[in-house]
Scaffold this motif. Structure first.
Motif, PDB file in Angstrom:
ATOM      1  N   ILE A  83      41.359  46.972  35.316  1.00 56.18           N
ATOM      2  CA  ILE A  83      41.701  45.896  36.256  1.00 56.18           C
ATOM      3  C   ILE A  83      43.207  45.642  36.265  1.00 56.18           C
ATOM      4  N   ILE A  84      43.789  45.512  35.086  1.00 51.17           N
ATOM      5  CA  ILE A  84      45.214  45.147  35.087  1.00 51.17           C
ATOM      6  C   ILE A  84      46.115  46.336  35.433  1.00 51.17           C
ATOM      7  N   ALA A  85      45.550  47.549  35.429  1.00 56.43           N
ATOM      8  CA  ALA A  85      46.374  48.713  35.773  1.00 56.43           C
ATOM      9  C   ALA A  85      46.579  48.859  37.281  1.00 56.43           C
ATOM     10  N   GLN A  86      45.852  48.077  38.085  1.00 51.11           N
ATOM     11  CA  GLN A  86      45.972  48.236  39.536  1.00 51.11           C
ATOM     12  C   GLN A  86      47.224  47.558  40.056  1.00 51.11           C
ATOM     13  N   ASN A  87      47.841  48.228  41.000  1.00 42.43           N
ATOM     14  CA  ASN A  87      49.020  47.653  41.627  1.00 42.43           C
ATOM     15  C   ASN A  87      48.645  46.489  42.543  1.00 42.43           C
ATOM     16  N   SER A  88      47.585  46.668  43.288  1.00 39.35           N
ATOM     17  CA  SER A  88      47.183  45.614  44.228  1.00 39.35           C
ATOM     18  C   SER A  88      46.192  44.655  43.575  1.00 39.35           C
ATOM     19  N   PRO A  89      46.423  43.343  43.714  1.00 37.43           N
ATOM     20  CA  PRO A  89      45.489  42.368  43.120  1.00 37.43           C
ATOM     21  C   PRO A  89      44.098  42.477  43.730  1.00 37.43           C
ATOM     22  N   MET A  90      44.061  42.854  45.016  1.00 38.27           N
ATOM     23  CA  MET A  90      42.743  42.971  45.644  1.00 38.27           C
ATOM     24  C   MET A  90      41.996  44.166  45.059  1.00 38.27           C
ATOM     25  N   THR A  91      42.724  45.241  44.832  1.00 38.85           N
ATOM     26  CA  THR A  91      42.084  46.396  44.200  1.00 38.85           C
ATOM     27  C   THR A  91      41.666  46.037  42.777  1.00 38.85           C
ATOM     28  N   ALA A  92      42.485  45.248  42.099  1.00 37.68           N
ATOM     29  CA  ALA A  92      42.132  44.817  40.732  1.00 37.68           C
ATOM     30  C   ALA A  92      40.784  44.100  40.764  1.00 37.68           C
ATOM     31  N   LYS A  93      40.643  43.213  41.749  1.00 35.07           N
ATOM     32  CA  LYS A  93      39.385  42.467  41.865  1.00 35.07           C
ATOM     33  C   LYS A  93      38.224  43.429  42.141  1.00 35.07           C
ATOM     34  N   MET A  94      38.466  44.352  43.052  1.00 34.21           N
ATOM     35  CA  MET A  94      37.388  45.276  43.445  1.00 34.21           C
ATOM     36  C   MET A  94      37.020  46.255  42.324  1.00 34.21           C
ATOM     37  N   LYS A  95      38.013  46.626  41.510  1.00 37.24           N
ATOM     38  CA  LYS A  95      37.727  47.572  40.415  1.00 37.24           C
ATOM     39  C   LYS A  95      36.730  46.954  39.428  1.00 37.24           C
ATOM     40  N   GLY A  96      36.775  45.626  39.310  1.00 39.12           N
ATOM     41  CA  GLY A  96      35.849  44.973  38.379  1.00 39.12           C
ATOM     42  C   GLY A  96      34.472  44.770  38.996  1.00 39.12           C
ATOM     43  N   LYS A  97      34.418  44.876  40.320  1.00 40.27           N
ATOM     44  CA  LYS A  97      33.182  44.502  41.022  1.00 40.27           C
ATOM     45  C   LYS A  97      31.931  45.270  40.557  1.00 40.27           C
ATOM     46  N   PRO A  98      32.009  46.590  40.385  1.00 45.41           N
ATOM     47  CA  PRO A  98      30.799  47.303  39.967  1.00 45.41           C
ATOM     48  C   PRO A  98      30.273  46.851  38.594  1.00 45.41           C
ATOM     49  N   TYR A  99      31.124  46.173  37.823  1.00 40.34           N
ATOM     50  CA  TYR A  99      30.712  45.776  36.465  1.00 40.34           C
ATOM     51  C   TYR A  99      30.370  44.290  36.377  1.00 40.34           C
ATOM     52  N   ARG A 100      30.311  43.637  37.552  1.00 36.68           N
ATOM     53  CA  ARG A 100      30.138  42.173  37.533  1.00 36.68           C
ATOM     54  C   ARG A 100      28.895  41.714  36.799  1.00 36.68           C
ATOM     55  N   ASP A 101      27.848  42.542  36.853  1.00 39.01           N
ATOM     56  CA  ASP A 101      26.637  42.110  36.148  1.00 39.01           C
ATOM     57  C   ASP A 101      26.827  42.177  34.635  1.00 39.01           C
ATOM     58  N   GLN A 102      27.950  42.756  34.209  1.00 37.16           N
ATOM     59  CA  GLN A 102      28.247  42.753  32.770  1.00 37.16           C
ATOM     60  C   GLN A 102      29.317  41.720  32.418  1.00 37.16           C
ATOM     61  N   SER A 103      29.599  40.821  33.356  1.00 38.67           N
ATOM     62  CA  SER A 103      30.575  39.748  33.067  1.00 38.67           C
ATOM     63  C   SER A 103      30.087  38.955  31.859  1.00 38.67           C
ATOM     64  N   ARG A 104      30.986  38.283  31.161  1.00 42.42           N
ATOM     65  CA  ARG A 104      30.561  37.485  30.008  1.00 42.42           C
ATOM     66  C   ARG A 104      29.396  36.590  30.448  1.00 42.42           C
ATOM     67  N   SER A 105      28.436  36.399  29.546  1.00 43.18           N
ATOM     68  CA  SER A 105      27.168  35.809  29.976  1.00 43.18           C
ATOM     69  C   SER A 105      27.333  34.356  30.439  1.00 43.18           C
ATOM     70  N   ASP A 106      28.409  33.690  29.958  1.00 41.10           N
ATOM     71  CA  ASP A 106      28.608  32.301  30.365  1.00 41.10           C
ATOM     72  C   ASP A 106      29.622  32.186  31.501  1.00 41.10           C
ATOM     73  N   TRP A 107      29.871  33.295  32.214  1.00 34.96           N
ATOM     74  CA  TRP A 107      30.951  33.337  33.214  1.00 34.96           C
ATOM     75  C   TRP A 107      30.892  32.180  34.204  1.00 34.96           C
ATOM     76  N   GLU A 108      29.714  31.946  34.782  1.00 33.98           N
ATOM     77  CA  GLU A 108      29.624  30.905  35.804  1.00 33.98           C
ATOM     78  C   GLU A 108      30.003  29.540  35.234  1.00 33.98           C
ATOM     79  N   ARG A 109      29.698  29.366  33.960  1.00 35.15           N
ATOM     80  CA  ARG A 109      29.979  28.083  33.335  1.00 35.15           C
ATOM     81  C   ARG A 109      31.465  27.917  32.993  1.00 35.15           C
ATOM     82  N   VAL A 110      32.123  29.041  32.668  1.00 36.10           N
ATOM     83  CA  VAL A 110      33.510  28.906  32.188  1.00 36.10           C
ATOM     84  C   VAL A 110      34.562  29.299  33.219  1.00 36.10           C
ATOM     85  N   LYS A 111      34.119  29.825  34.376  1.00 32.25           N
ATOM     86  CA  LYS A 111      35.123  30.417  35.279  1.00 32.25           C
ATOM     87  C   LYS A 111      36.151  29.403  35.808  1.00 32.25           C
TER      88      LYS A 111
END
Ligand SMILES: Nc1c(N[C@@H]2O[C@H](COP(=O)(O)O)[C@@H](O)[C@H]2O)[nH]c(=O)[nH]c1=O
Length: 371
Positions: A83-111
């Protein structure tokens, strides 16, 4: 229900409270500071804005968006790196997208807490520039104007209103309040007291103001820039194309370093403006590709997908074609208006043929024009 479960529910409720309907706000555009594009006057308030670099645990990060997205994955340092290696912030966001279901389990609570912390890092490490921008908003409501995200932003409903939770805008207003009332309290930043607040395998450090000028020095900013070609290579653009792009667009010198920061994002600075021009009418993928001769197919596909995901471009199926979102919106309004006027005409004809009185015709067509 046992005590601990009750407490857990309460915590979830507290975390999600910003998403409930009572949190929805309506803003009058004329009375607020809104931002959507990063190049607009207050575009710097967006997490997507370049020119506000960060350093966490000694690692350079180009935008608060990349930092926020990386925080989803404290247990997956490779994804954080990607994620942090991407030049574009939008690409950074999208690079994480396929792994969203592996986000920290309390993500919605802490975001929301994490976003608040990211904004504080942005201010702490860009004290003069970001601080000044925040203060320039005066006492006005700050609203992220978004096509479709009514949690972080608010969606325009007509020319003057925006409706949504506007969580990002509200966090920015909160930060502005502290900046005005108790700036010293923002000059250092404790890590959040949540489990696994980890970046690249290390607990996130205590942060303080960087140097006398409170911002990253030119040398530090230059250190960030060499990251760019490697990243672009990762997204399948050849080294020559990359060099060519940077030769044309961003020659790094002390004098144009500001321009470099603004343009350091190919997607935002080059792809989107070009798409906006091309897609004022429907275009097929191949037609679009013609306008991006130096770009390979895979890269273009990724960019189109991203542009659609971000609500900038509308994709229509059968056959597949694309159009710039606002052009699509004006076209559908035109179609709606045409339909209304057609149905009004049909109605008028029907009314005439059934020989209704003139006053009836007037009344009916007035009702239709109100739809
Ligand atoms: N959707 C959108 C933006 N939304 C941004 O995305 C972040 C939230 O991401 P997530 O919680 O993963 O949905 C947050 O910084 C919010 O402001 N920004 C933009 O410039 N353009 C967009 O189209």
């Amino acid at each position: 229900m046992n005590h601990q479960i009750l407490l857990a529910y309460l915590e979830i409720f507290r975390g999600e409270i910003m998403q409930t309907s009572s949190q929805i706000r309506t803003y009058n555009r004329n009375e607020c500071i809104t931002f959507r594009k990063t190049k607009e006057a207050f575009g710097g308030l967006s997490n997507m804005a370049g020119g506000y670099p960060l350093i966490v645990n000694g690692i350079h990060i180009l935008t608060s968006e990349a930092l926020y997205q990386a925080c989803r994955f404290p247990h997956l340092p490779d994804i954080q790196k990607l994620i942090i290696a991407q030049n574009s912030p939008m690409t950074a966001k999208m690079k994480g997208k396929p792994y969203r279901d592996q986000s920290r389990s309390d993500w919605e609570r802490v975001k929301v807490q994490i976003m608040r912390w990211c904004l504080r890092v942005k201010l702490l490490q860009n004290w003069d520039t970001f601080g000044q921008l925040l203060l320039e908003t005066g006492d006005k409501a700050i609203v992220e104007d978004s096509h479709k995200d009514d949690f972080w932003g608010a969606i325009p409903t007509n020319d003057n209103q925006l409706i949504g939770v506007n969580a990002l805008g509200r966090l920015l207003m909160e930060l502005r309040k502290y900046l005005k009332e108790d700036a010293n309290s923002l000059k250092s930043l404790k890590p959040l007291e949540i489990p696994d607040f980890i970046f690249l395998s290390k607990p996130i450090e205590f942060l303080t103001l960087k140097d006398e000028n409170h911002t990253l020095s030119i040398q530090e900013k230059q250190l960030i820039i060499p990251l760019i070609p490697e990243i672009t290579l990762e997204s399948n653009v050849s080294l020559d194309q990359t060099k060519e792009f940077y030769r044309e667009e961003t020659i790094i010198t002390d004098t144009n370093i500001e321009k470099t920061e603004k343009d350091d994002n190919i997607f935002d600075g080059w792809v989107l403006p070009k798409l906006e021009k091309i897609l004022q009418n429907y275009q097929s993928y191949d037609q679009i590709l013609q306008h991006f001769k130096t770009v390979n197919k895979k890269q273009m596909q990724d960019w189109m997908k991203l542009a659609v995901e971000l609500g900038k471009v509308k994709k229509i199926e059968k056959p597949v074609r694309y159009i710039w979102y606002s052009a699509y919106e004006s076209e559908s309004n035109l179609l709606k208006a045409r339909k209304i006027s057609q149905s009004r005409n049909t109605r008028k004809t029907q009314l005439k043929s059934s020989q209704k009185s003139k006053s009836n015709v007037t009344q009916e067509s007035t009702q239709l024009s109100l739809i």
